[in-house]
Structures are given as structure tokens and as C-alpha cells.
Motif scaffolding. Structure first.
Motif, PDB file in Angstrom:
ATOM      1  N   THR A 204       0.836  -1.205   0.000  1.00 49.99           N
ATOM      2  CA  THR A 204       0.000   0.000   0.000  1.00 49.99           C
ATOM      3  C   THR A 204       0.869   1.253   0.000  1.00 49.99           C
ATOM      4  OG1 THR A 204      -1.768  -1.168   1.184  1.00 49.99           O
ATOM      5  CG2 THR A 204      -1.815   1.231   1.227  1.00 49.99           C
ATOM      6  N   TRP A 205       1.899   1.274   0.832  1.00 53.21           N
ATOM      7  CA  TRP A 205       2.807   2.433   0.852  1.00 53.21           C
ATOM      8  C   TRP A 205       3.513   2.581  -0.489  1.00 53.21           C
ATOM      9  CZ3 TRP A 205       4.121   6.194   4.490  1.00 53.21           C
ATOM     10  CH2 TRP A 205       5.255   6.956   4.189  1.00 53.21           C
ATOM     11  N   ASN A 206       3.992   1.482  -1.048  1.00 53.17           N
ATOM     12  CA  ASN A 206       4.652   1.532  -2.355  1.00 53.17           C
ATOM     13  C   ASN A 206       3.747   2.148  -3.411  1.00 53.17           C
ATOM     14  OD1 ASN A 206       6.399  -1.679  -2.015  1.00 53.17           O
ATOM     15  ND2 ASN A 206       6.901   0.342  -1.221  1.00 53.17           N
ATOM     16  N   LEU A 207       2.457   1.795  -3.364  1.00 56.90           N
ATOM     17  CA  LEU A 207       1.516   2.343  -4.339  1.00 56.90           C
ATOM     18  C   LEU A 207       1.308   3.839  -4.126  1.00 56.90           C
ATOM     19  CD1 LEU A 207      -1.146  -0.513  -4.558  1.00 56.90           C
ATOM     20  CD2 LEU A 207       0.570   0.120  -6.260  1.00 56.90           C
ATOM     21  N   GLY A 208       1.400   4.293  -2.889  1.00 57.36           N
ATOM     22  CA  GLY A 208       1.305   5.727  -2.643  1.00 57.36           C
ATOM     23  C   GLY A 208       2.467   6.485  -3.261  1.00 57.36           C
ATOM     24  N   VAL A 209       3.688   5.958  -3.107  1.00 60.31           N
ATOM     25  CA  VAL A 209       4.853   6.582  -3.734  1.00 60.31           C
ATOM     26  C   VAL A 209       4.721   6.528  -5.255  1.00 60.31           C
ATOM     27  CG1 VAL A 209       7.374   6.504  -3.936  1.00 60.31           C
ATOM     28  CG2 VAL A 209       6.275   5.954  -1.756  1.00 60.31           C
ATOM     29  N   LEU A 210       4.237   5.400  -5.755  1.00 59.17           N
ATOM     30  CA  LEU A 210       4.073   5.238  -7.198  1.00 59.17           C
ATOM     31  C   LEU A 210       3.064   6.232  -7.763  1.00 59.17           C
ATOM     32  CD1 LEU A 210       4.679   3.563  -9.769  1.00 59.17           C
ATOM     33  CD2 LEU A 210       2.819   2.034  -9.085  1.00 59.17           C
ATOM     34  N   LEU A 211       1.913   6.393  -7.102  1.00 60.17           N
ATOM     35  CA  LEU A 211       0.899   7.329  -7.577  1.00 60.17           C
ATOM     36  C   LEU A 211       1.424   8.762  -7.546  1.00 60.17           C
ATOM     37  CD1 LEU A 211      -1.958   7.937  -8.554  1.00 60.17           C
ATOM     38  CD2 LEU A 211      -2.714   7.929  -6.152  1.00 60.17           C
ATOM     39  N   TYR A 212       2.134   9.115  -6.501  1.00 64.79           N
ATOM     40  CA  TYR A 212       2.728  10.455  -6.413  1.00 64.79           C
ATOM     41  C   TYR A 212       3.686  10.682  -7.581  1.00 64.79           C
ATOM     42  CZ  TYR A 212       5.166  14.503  -4.375  1.00 64.79           C
ATOM     43  OH  TYR A 212       5.712  15.750  -4.154  1.00 64.79           O
ATOM     44  N   PHE A 213       4.498   9.684  -7.898  1.00 65.11           N
ATOM     45  CA  PHE A 213       5.442   9.808  -9.006  1.00 65.11           C
ATOM     46  C   PHE A 213       4.711   9.947 -10.340  1.00 65.11           C
ATOM     47  CE2 PHE A 213       7.930   7.662 -12.336  1.00 65.11           C
ATOM     48  CZ  PHE A 213       9.049   8.488 -12.364  1.00 65.11           C
ATOM     49  N   MET A 214       3.606   9.236 -10.500  1.00 66.98           N
ATOM     50  CA  MET A 214       2.873   9.287 -11.769  1.00 66.98           C
ATOM     51  C   MET A 214       2.323  10.675 -12.044  1.00 66.98           C
ATOM     52  SD  MET A 214       0.840   5.644 -11.431  1.00 66.98           S
ATOM     53  CE  MET A 214      -0.313   6.013 -12.748  1.00 66.98           C
ATOM     54  N   VAL A 215       1.822  11.372 -11.012  1.00 65.48           N
ATOM     55  CA  VAL A 215       1.139  12.651 -11.233  1.00 65.48           C
ATOM     56  C   VAL A 215       2.040  13.867 -11.012  1.00 65.48           C
ATOM     57  CG1 VAL A 215      -1.127  11.686 -10.714  1.00 65.48           C
ATOM     58  CG2 VAL A 215       0.273  12.641  -8.860  1.00 65.48           C
ATOM     59  N   THR A 216       3.280  13.638 -10.567  1.00 68.85           N
ATOM     60  CA  THR A 216       4.198  14.764 -10.363  1.00 68.85           C
ATOM     61  C   THR A 216       5.508  14.607 -11.130  1.00 68.85           C
ATOM     62  OG1 THR A 216       5.294  13.788  -8.417  1.00 68.85           O
ATOM     63  CG2 THR A 216       3.282  15.079  -8.032  1.00 68.85           C
ATOM     64  N   GLY A 217       5.903  13.378 -11.461  1.00 68.36           N
ATOM     65  CA  GLY A 217       7.173  13.150 -12.122  1.00 68.36           C
ATOM     66  C   GLY A 217       8.352  13.139 -11.170  1.00 68.36           C
ATOM     67  N   THR A 218       8.107  13.245  -9.874  1.00 67.50           N
ATOM     68  CA  THR A 218       9.163  13.214  -8.860  1.00 67.50           C
ATOM     69  C   THR A 218       8.767  12.242  -7.757  1.00 67.50           C
ATOM     70  OG1 THR A 218       8.190  15.047  -7.618  1.00 67.50           O
ATOM     71  CG2 THR A 218       9.816  15.608  -9.323  1.00 67.50           C
ATOM     72  N   LEU A 219       9.725  11.912  -6.910  1.00 68.07           N
ATOM     73  CA  LEU A 219       9.452  11.043  -5.773  1.00 68.07           C
ATOM     74  C   LEU A 219       9.186  11.889  -4.527  1.00 68.07           C
ATOM     75  CD1 LEU A 219      12.156   8.298  -6.365  1.00 68.07           C
ATOM     76  CD2 LEU A 219       9.699   8.098  -6.741  1.00 68.07           C
ATOM     77  N   PRO A 220       8.274  11.446  -3.665  1.00 66.22           N
ATOM     78  CA  PRO A 220       7.913  12.275  -2.500  1.00 66.22           C
ATOM     79  C   PRO A 220       9.031  12.367  -1.463  1.00 66.22           C
ATOM     80  CG  PRO A 220       6.808  10.145  -2.393  1.00 66.22           C
ATOM     81  CD  PRO A 220       7.471  10.213  -3.737  1.00 66.22           C
TER      82      PRO A 220
END
Length: 477
Positions: A204-220
Motif C-alpha cells: 500500500t505504501w509503495n503504491l502511494g509513492v508510485l501514484l505520487y510519481f505518476m502525477v508529479t514526475g518526482t518522488l515524495p
């Protein structure tokens, strides 16, 4: 694969490749298309069907950091349209070869690197497929533990395939895991605390980082050291771009909940209003190999190849992941593509892997067949209800030409020969008088041509034994 883009990926070192004899008997290996810390992936093609596949090479070792048998068991349990399919397992003394579906398209990482970031509508479509696939995994006691854009393949139609379960694990409800693995910049707070963890909550946490990367192009979460990165992760500190909608921010915030006991399940996330927008994502598998509903055309083609129908049913019923099961699955994929899902706009050269696969070899080597099965395969392809267009007919003919069995002859017979005699009869020209105009003359002419044809056949098929000349006693001069 356990790629470098996630940063500081935990796992064993690359391993050498050994003993390919059993693999090469059924598949032609072309080249390496993936290399990571856990295994190698090679592009190959199936000799009987000509289908392109990915071969994941796992090395057997007594002190393996991540047991390879776990990945094999995981792949055998799964059958989902958004997860890479396993066709066959070949085991030798040194290696285990996983014959996998060759995923179309490219890695999500490469796509986002090119476009910057995804618009919310596109990101929602991609993320919903990933979410459905991971819910499917969690329902079956499977956790991935290495979800990152390197391990998400997206094709030209936006269809997702999750790959590489090399760090995955089989878990039961309430079980805690203790092995720490995966890319650190995608790692959950539990990893930095070195505490036993719930594998589903880590996904679940991995998917949160992944979704953030998809919509921003950067890692949180970024950090030049382990301590710096860990402090940001444990505090849950990350920037939220202003262009994100409020609903999307809520989804990301829920996924990136620091306390794992308060982190929602993926089924809870699926009910969020942001994910309920847009088209409905179906999670049913479109190409199940059900032994109770076997395709008669595929069965006929395989029977003509030399397979016993009883062996095919037994392989599919018990999911043996052997040669009959792999051949059936690959033929089914070819029929599915021929039916219009990946309809080509122009003829595809036989043996060429069409876009958008990760490989584009100049040509595949010729296929070796058990028997000559061209008529059965032509009949099998002709039964497809969606191959009635001219373009599709041309594709069927090309696929059929690839299936022709070539007799094995000596290398000296493969030399190109020049046509020395050719006769073209023009009905407008008057026939010449002579031996052709009489019956005896026509017989003599026919005998002469028959001898010529026989001579050229003997020259062409040089492997055939030539007729020995009869040797008689020599006359004295």
C-alpha cells in the motif's frame, strides 16, 4: 527486475547463466533484455509456434538470499490480465527457467521520464489497473514488495502489466515478515524502523509513492543518506503540487499513512471517490486456459503438431506448466491477437516481433516443428470470427508460411542453383513441324525431357544416393 532506478535495491548480485540445453530444445534464445540484482531476462521465441516470449533465468544456489522457489509458486498461482502470465517452467540442475509472457509497451518509468508527469485522467486509468491487480494478489496471499515504475509495463492502448515478483512472498492473514528488500526510496516506514511488518501494508505504501510519481514526475521522499531519507519517511513530509485535485491529494495521503495499523487496505482505497470516476475497470481474465472449455481449433493444431489431446487436458487441468500447457497458451494468445485486439494496419513480416514489444530483432530464426502442421494451423486461424478482412487474411497467410516444415538436408544442398532450362509456350506461335508432330516423335521428346528433369532433380537433392554406373569388362584395343 530489481532495477537501479528505484535506488539502493536490496538483493543478491547478478548470477551467471548455466546449462541451456533443455531450454534451447524448445526455445531459440535471441538476447538479454533485462538484467537486475535477482536474475536475467532473455528474449526468445517458441520453436513450435514462433511466438516471442521472455525467459527469466534463475540460478539455483544453496545459500540464495531470496528463495527462487517462492517466485515460482507465486507465478503459478496467478492468472490476471494486469499481471504478467507464466506459460512454462523448465528446471535443470543449475537453473530454473520461467517462460513468461512478453509484455508489450515500455516501463512506466520511461514513459513518465518522457512526458514529465501524467494528467489525472490518464493516471487514474493506469492506477486503477494496478490497484485491481494488487487486490487480486492480496486476496490470494501474495505480496509484491517491489512495486515501482520499473516493474509496471504499459502498452500503446494503456493496458498495464505488473512484472517481476522476485521479491514477492506468500503470506497468510496476520503473518509478519522480517526480510527487508526493495528500493529504499519506495520503502515504507517499517523498513527504516527495522520492525516486522505486514506485507500488504508495505505494498500500500509503495503504491502511494508510485501514484505520487505518476502525477508529479518526482518522488515524495528524497535523501542523500540513509538517515536523511529515513527521517523524511518517518515524518511523512512531502510537497504537494498545486495542480493536483483535492480528491487525488486525499488518495495519496491515505496511501502514505505513516502508521501501518492506520493505513487503509487496497479495497478501502478502491472505494475512494477519485478512483470511482471514469470507466469501470474489469478484473476478469479474458484468456483463461480452462480445461472444460478447450478451443477445438487449437486442439486440432496441437494434435497435428504431435501432442496427445489427453496430455493437453491433463496439463491444463492440473496446471503443470509444461510444454503442452505453454503451447496451448501461446496459440491462444496468437488467436486473441489475430481476433482484433492488436490488429495490425499493415502486413507483418513473418518472424518479426511487432511494436510495441521491448525487442525488435531483424528476424527470428526458422521454427522447428514436431510434424508438418500447416493445414491444421491454417484451419485454426481461419476459424477466428474476426479474420475476414483482406488485411487479416494476409496476416493469416504470413503466419501459415512461417509454420512450414523444412526437411533437414546437408549444407551442400542449400546452395542456390541457377535455372538452366525454362520453356514458355505461346499459343499464338505456329507449332514447328518435326518430331513433335508425330506420336513416336512426341514420345521421344517426352523421354528426353523426363531424363533432363530426373538429372536436375538428382543435382538439386544432392543428398540422395546417385545411381551407380555399371562397370563391365574392358575391351582390349
Amino acid at each position: 527486475m530489481c532495477g537501479p532506478r528505484g535506488g539502493l535495491t536490496a538483493g543478491p548480485n547478478p548470477v551467471p547463466i548455466l546449462s541451456y540445453e533443455n531450454l534451447r530444445a524448445q526455445y531459440t534464445i535471441l538476447r538479454t533484455i533485462g538484467q537486475g540484482g535477482c536474475a536475467q531476462v532473455k528474449l526468445a521465441h517458441h520453436r513450435l509456434t514462433g511466438a516471442a516470449v521472455a525467459v527469466k533465468v534463475l540460478l539455483k544456489e544453496k545459500h540464495q538470499a531470496f528463495p527462487i522457489t517462492s517466485e515460482v509458486r507465486i507465478m503459478k498461482r496467478m492468472n490476471h490480465p494486469n499481471i504478467i502470465s507464466l506459460f512454462q517452467v523448465i528446471e535443470t540442475e543449475q537453473n530454473i527457467f520461467l517462460i513468461l509472457e512478453l509484455a508489450d509497451g515500455r516501463e512506466l518509468w520511461d514513459w513518465i521520464q518522457q512526458v514529465g508527469y501524467l494528467q489525472e485522467g490518464i493516471a487514474r486509468k493506469i492506477f486503477k489497473q494496478i490497484l485491481h491487480a494488487m487486490c487480486y494478489c492480496h486476496d490470494r496471499g501474495i505480496v509484491h514488495r517491489d512495486l515501482k515504475p520499473d516493474n509496471i509495463m504499459v502498452d500503446a492502448r494503456g493496458k498495464v502489466k505488473i512484472i517481476d515478483f522476485g521479491l514477492g512472498a506468500l503470506v497468510s492473514p496476520g503473518t509478519k515478515l522480517s526480510r527487508f528488500c526493495g528500493a529504499l526510496r519506495f520503502g515504507a516506514p517499517e523498513f527504516f524502523l527495522r520492525q516486522p511488518y505486514d506485507g500488504t501494508k508495505v505494498d500500500t505504501w509503495n503504491l502511494g509513492v508510485l501514484l505520487y510519481f505518476m502525477v508529479t514526475g518526482t518522488l515524495p521522499f528524497e535523501g542523500s543518506t540513509f538517515e536523511e531519507l529515513g527521517s523524511k519517511v518517518l515524518l511523512g513530509q512531502y510537497d504537494v503540487p498545486s495542480h493536483l485535485s483535492q480528491d487525488l491529494r486525499n488518495v495519496i495521503r491515505s496511501l502514505l499513512t505513516v502508521n501501518p495499523t492506520q493505513r487503509p487496505t487496497l479495497k478501502d482505497i478502491m472505494e475512494h471517490p477519485w478512483l470511482r470516476q471514469g470507466e469501470v475497470c474489469s478484473s476478469s481474465h479474458c484468456d483463461k486456459m480452462s480445461p472444460s472449455h478447450l478451443d477445438p481449433a487449437i486442439m486440432a493444431a496441437m494434435a497435428d503438431m504431435g501432442f496427445d489431446p489427453r496430455d493437453i487436458r491433463e496439463s491444463l487441468l492440473h496446471r503443470l506448466f509444461n510444454e503442452p500447457m505453454a503451447t496451448y497458451g501461446l496459440l491462444q494468445c496468437q488467436a486473441h491477437q489475430q481476433g482484433g485486439f492488436t490488429r495490425q494496419t499493415k502486413a507483418v513480416q513473418p518472424g518479426i516481433t511487432p511494436f510495441p514489444t521491448p525487442a525488435d530483432p531483424a528476424t527470428f530464426p526458422g521454427c522447428q516443428k514436431r510434424t508438418t502442421y500447416t493445414p491444421a494451423l491454417r484451419a485454426f486461424l481461419s476459424l477466428s470470427p474476426k479474420t475476414d478482412s483482406a488485411e487479416d487474411s494476409q496476416q493469416v497467410e504470413q503466419r501459415t508460411r512461417r509454420s512450414v516444415t523444412v526437411p533437414i538436408i546437408a549444407s551442400c544442398c542449400l546452395q542456390k542453383r541457377t535455372l538452366t532450362h525454362a520453356v514458355v509456350w505461346d499459343p499464338r506461335e505456329p507449332q514447328q513441324s518435326g518430331t513433335k508432330d508425330t506420336i513416336p516423335g512426341a514420345c521421344r521428346d517426352w523421354n528426353r525431357w523426363a531424363r533432363r528433369i530426373g538429372t536436375h532433380l538428382l543435382r538439386t537433392f544432392c543428398c540422395l544416393p546417385r545411381k551407380k554406373k555399371r562397370v563391365g569388362p574392358q575391351r582390349e584395343v
